[in-house]
Design a protein around this motif. Structure first.
Motif, PDB file in Angstrom:
ATOM      1  N   ARG A 233       0.835  -1.204   0.000  1.00 57.48           N
ATOM      2  CA  ARG A 233       0.000   0.000   0.000  1.00 57.48           C
ATOM      3  C   ARG A 233       0.874   1.261   0.000  1.00 57.48           C
ATOM      4  O   ARG A 233       1.976   1.265   0.563  1.00 57.48           O
ATOM      5  CB  ARG A 233      -0.910   0.016   1.236  1.00 57.48           C
ATOM      6  N   ALA A 234       0.391   2.314  -0.629  1.00 51.07           N
ATOM      7  CA  ALA A 234       1.090   3.599  -0.558  1.00 51.07           C
ATOM      8  C   ALA A 234       1.006   4.103   0.887  1.00 51.07           C
ATOM      9  O   ALA A 234       0.000   3.883   1.562  1.00 51.07           O
ATOM     10  CB  ALA A 234       0.450   4.603  -1.515  1.00 51.07           C
ATOM     11  N   MET A 235       2.070   4.747   1.367  1.00 58.12           N
ATOM     12  CA  MET A 235       2.074   5.253   2.748  1.00 58.12           C
ATOM     13  C   MET A 235       1.158   6.482   2.860  1.00 58.12           C
ATOM     14  O   MET A 235       0.821   7.118   1.858  1.00 58.12           O
ATOM     15  CB  MET A 235       3.490   5.676   3.148  1.00 58.12           C
ATOM     16  N   GLY A 236       0.772   6.811   4.070  1.00 58.55           N
ATOM     17  CA  GLY A 236       0.148   8.104   4.363  1.00 58.55           C
ATOM     18  C   GLY A 236      -1.130   8.402   3.591  1.00 58.55           C
ATOM     19  O   GLY A 236      -1.382   9.577   3.270  1.00 58.55           O
ATOM     20  N   GLU A 237      -1.889   7.358   3.280  1.00 60.33           N
ATOM     21  CA  GLU A 237      -3.190   7.532   2.603  1.00 60.33           C
ATOM     22  C   GLU A 237      -3.054   8.418   1.359  1.00 60.33           C
ATOM     23  O   GLU A 237      -2.121   8.246   0.611  1.00 60.33           O
ATOM     24  CB  GLU A 237      -4.230   8.078   3.609  1.00 60.33           C
ATOM     25  N   HIS A 238      -3.937   9.393   1.161  1.00 58.55           N
ATOM     26  CA  HIS A 238      -3.910  10.171  -0.093  1.00 58.55           C
ATOM     27  C   HIS A 238      -2.658  11.035  -0.215  1.00 58.55           C
ATOM     28  O   HIS A 238      -2.182  11.305  -1.314  1.00 58.55           O
ATOM     29  CB  HIS A 238      -5.162  11.047  -0.201  1.00 58.55           C
ATOM     30  N   LYS A 239      -2.089  11.466   0.925  1.00 54.21           N
ATOM     31  CA  LYS A 239      -0.920  12.371   0.854  1.00 54.21           C
ATOM     32  C   LYS A 239       0.333  11.614   0.418  1.00 54.21           C
ATOM     33  O   LYS A 239       1.093  12.080  -0.435  1.00 54.21           O
ATOM     34  CB  LYS A 239      -0.682  13.034   2.212  1.00 54.21           C
ATOM     35  N   SER A 241       0.375   8.788  -1.188  1.00 56.38           N
ATOM     36  CA  SER A 241       0.143   8.328  -2.551  1.00 56.38           C
ATOM     37  C   SER A 241       0.457   9.469  -3.534  1.00 56.38           C
ATOM     38  O   SER A 241       1.046   9.253  -4.601  1.00 56.38           O
ATOM     39  CB  SER A 241      -1.315   7.871  -2.676  1.00 56.38           C
ATOM     40  N   GLY A 242       0.122  10.681  -3.147  1.00 54.32           N
ATOM     41  CA  GLY A 242       0.416  11.856  -3.980  1.00 54.32           C
ATOM     42  C   GLY A 242       1.919  12.105  -4.075  1.00 54.32           C
ATOM     43  O   GLY A 242       2.437  12.439  -5.151  1.00 54.32           O
ATOM     44  N   LEU A 243       2.629  11.925  -2.954  1.00 52.85           N
ATOM     45  CA  LEU A 243       4.092  12.108  -2.984  1.00 52.85           C
ATOM     46  C   LEU A 243       4.727  11.031  -3.872  1.00 52.85           C
ATOM     47  O   LEU A 243       5.651  11.318  -4.645  1.00 52.85           O
ATOM     48  CB  LEU A 243       4.655  12.051  -1.553  1.00 52.85           C
ATOM     49  N   ALA A 244       4.204   9.800  -3.772  1.00 49.74           N
ATOM     50  CA  ALA A 244       4.718   8.714  -4.619  1.00 49.74           C
ATOM     51  C   ALA A 244       4.520   9.057  -6.099  1.00 49.74           C
ATOM     52  O   ALA A 244       5.414   8.850  -6.925  1.00 49.74           O
ATOM     53  CB  ALA A 244       3.998   7.411  -4.278  1.00 49.74           C
ATOM     54  N   LEU A 245       3.349   9.605  -6.410  1.00 46.38           N
ATOM     55  CA  LEU A 245       3.070   9.998  -7.798  1.00 46.38           C
ATOM     56  C   LEU A 245       4.102  11.027  -8.269  1.00 46.38           C
ATOM     57  O   LEU A 245       4.624  10.954  -9.391  1.00 46.38           O
ATOM     58  CB  LEU A 245       1.651  10.572  -7.885  1.00 46.38           C
ATOM     59  N   MET A 246       4.433  11.998  -7.384  1.00 43.00           N
ATOM     60  CA  MET A 246       5.425  13.021  -7.751  1.00 43.00           C
ATOM     61  C   MET A 246       6.805  12.398  -7.964  1.00 43.00           C
ATOM     62  O   MET A 246       7.562  12.838  -8.833  1.00 43.00           O
ATOM     63  CB  MET A 246       5.498  14.107  -6.672  1.00 43.00           C
ATOM     64  N   CYS A 247       7.145  11.377  -7.181  1.00 47.30           N
ATOM     65  CA  CYS A 247       8.427  10.683  -7.384  1.00 47.30           C
ATOM     66  C   CYS A 247       8.450  10.012  -8.752  1.00 47.30           C
ATOM     67  O   CYS A 247       9.475  10.021  -9.443  1.00 47.30           O
ATOM     68  CB  CYS A 247       8.677   9.656  -6.276  1.00 47.30           C
ATOM     69  N   GLU A 248       7.300   9.453  -9.157  1.00 46.96           N
ATOM     70  CA  GLU A 248       7.220   8.844 -10.499  1.00 46.96           C
ATOM     71  C   GLU A 248       7.369   9.931 -11.578  1.00 46.96           C
ATOM     72  O   GLU A 248       8.101   9.758 -12.555  1.00 46.96           O
ATOM     73  CB  GLU A 248       5.886   8.100 -10.693  1.00 46.96           C
ATOM     74  N   LEU A 249       6.661  11.053 -11.369  1.00 47.81           N
ATOM     75  CA  LEU A 249       6.666  12.089 -12.408  1.00 47.81           C
ATOM     76  C   LEU A 249       8.034  12.765 -12.515  1.00 47.81           C
ATOM     77  O   LEU A 249       8.510  13.041 -13.622  1.00 47.81           O
ATOM     78  CB  LEU A 249       5.573  13.134 -12.118  1.00 47.81           C
TER      79      LEU A 249
END
Ligand code: NAD
Length: 361
Positions: A233-239, A241-249
């Motif tokens: 699971r992504a850590m820290g719920e929506h926040k 998951s959003g940071l993970a998305l930024m790492c991908e981008l």
């Protein structure tokens, strides 16, 4: 069991040299893997040896590479790691960033196609040792392990993030974590009988929570995270998951390394790093003074539990290092057996193998 540092590091070095790495690269791989163990991140330590060798065998990672400069100016560079071992490519990329930031005050370095860069805090520490603040957004192209907030299907890599801040007169603050609830390596450690996973760290295809490593690996051996039905699971719920998305981008798309998906891609780390010379922002030691005063204020918060304490990011790793240098690094019998088998498989001398305590039969 606890394994003394020196013979184990030597075994890892000799293993990679026997597998075709030049002595300097074998030494670096062993050094950085062992430093991850010393920091307490066994997930990124010597347990990786069999997988690194398999990657080399499959041509996923290439021995003895020098990075290539794709594009550069005084304060930025796009670098291609040519799928070389991250333990060789990482220091080359970070040192270029440090050199540019020392001249230009700031530097942004986009590294694509690096082999596994290991513990990303290593690179923040390297920049902090040179007096620089640094921020690192990292992803793993081709590695789909993590479900985004609200989803069950794997869409993200474990996409680590790290920030390092040097402190005058004391060790730097080093924040460094996977943006998943746990790094994949921690699932691997648990699968080998090491530290169990936290509850709710994994998710099954039907949406139910799990802490069973086989959710990620399935019943296949050797453990391969592509083979299991579920996801981390992504850590820290929506926040988180959003940071993970930024790492991908940023780590994946902006560097040109590629994101976690869609489709199968060659596994590689991408890392977007920002290096800053603090004196250029707040001169005459103003930054150092403010940080020192704030850090003292931060850790003075009353502990929430009677035996608790407020630590700075980076403190647990330093404490682990002090302890493990004295006592050795913990390894399960299964993990040690896999490393010794890998060493034998590439023909490491019997005396080097015999110097490491044998696992229980
Ligand atoms: P983690 O959950 O152990 O978190 C580590 C961070 O939390 C560190 O900054 C640590 O100092 C801080 N911390 C821990 N306990 C603390 C406390 N009590 N008070 C204050 N701060 C505390 O780390 P993780 O998510 O399991 O990641 C492990 C490692 O895996 C990291 O080094 C990461 O870079 C690495 N990683 C690498 C890749 C890759 O592709 N190269 C991918 C994922 C993770």
């Amino acid at each position: 069991m606890l394994i003394p540092v020196e013979p184990l590091q030597d075994l890892v070095k000799e293993t990679f040299i026997a597998a075709g790495c030049r002595p300097g690269e074998g030494r670096r791989i062993a050094k950085y893997l062992m430093r991850a163990n010393l920091a307490g991140h066994d997930s990124h330590g010597v347990i990786r040896v069999p997988r690194y060798l398999a990657w080399k065998e499959q041509g996923m990672v290439v021995a003895n590479q020098k990075l290539a400069i794709v594009n550069e100016s005084d304060s930025f560079a796009v670098l291609d790691g040519r799928h070389g071992f991250g333990q060789s490519i990482g220091p080359q990329a970070v040192d270029l960033g440090i050199a540019k930031a020392k001249k230009a005050k700031v530097a942004i370095i986009a590294l694509r196609h690096s082999g596994h860069l290991g513990r990303i805090g290593e690179w923040s520490e390297r920049a902090a040792a040179a007096g620089l603040v640094s921020i690192h957004f990292v992803n793993v192209a081709g590695s789909q392990l993590v479900a985004p907030f609200g989803g069950v299907d794997r869409r993200l890599s474990t996409a680590p993030f790290s920030v390092g801040v040097p402190l005058a007169g004391r060790a730097p603050v080093i924040l460094d974590f996977a943006t998943s609830v746990v790094a994949e390596g921690k699932v691997l450690v648990a699968a080998f009988g090491g530290k169990p996973l936290p509850e709710r760290s994994l998710i099954e295809p039907n949406g139910s929570m799990s802490q069973n490593p086989l959710t990620l690996y399935g019943d296949h051996r050797p453990f391969d995270p592509r083979k299991g039905p579920g996801a981390i699971r992504a850590m820290g719920e929506h926040k988180g998951s959003g940071l993970a998305l930024m790492c991908e981008l940023l780590g994946g798309a902006l560097t040109g390394s590629g994101c976690a998906g869609p489709g199968a891609r060659r596994i590689a780390n991408g890392m977007l790093s920002i290096y800053m010379e603090p004196e250029a922002f707040a001169a005459d030691g103003a930054f150092a003074a403010e940080v020192k005063s704030y850090i003292d204020f931060f850790v003075s918060s009353r502990p929430a539990s009677p035996n608790g304490e407020v630590l700075l990011p980076g403190d647990p790793e330093r404490r682990n290092k002090e302890q493990r240098l004295k006592e050795g690094v913990p390894l399960s019998d299964d993990a040690l057996r896999a490393i010794l088998d890998a060493a034998r498989g590439v023909g490491v001398a019997a005396a080097v193998i015999a110097a490491v305590p044998a696992p229980a039969v």
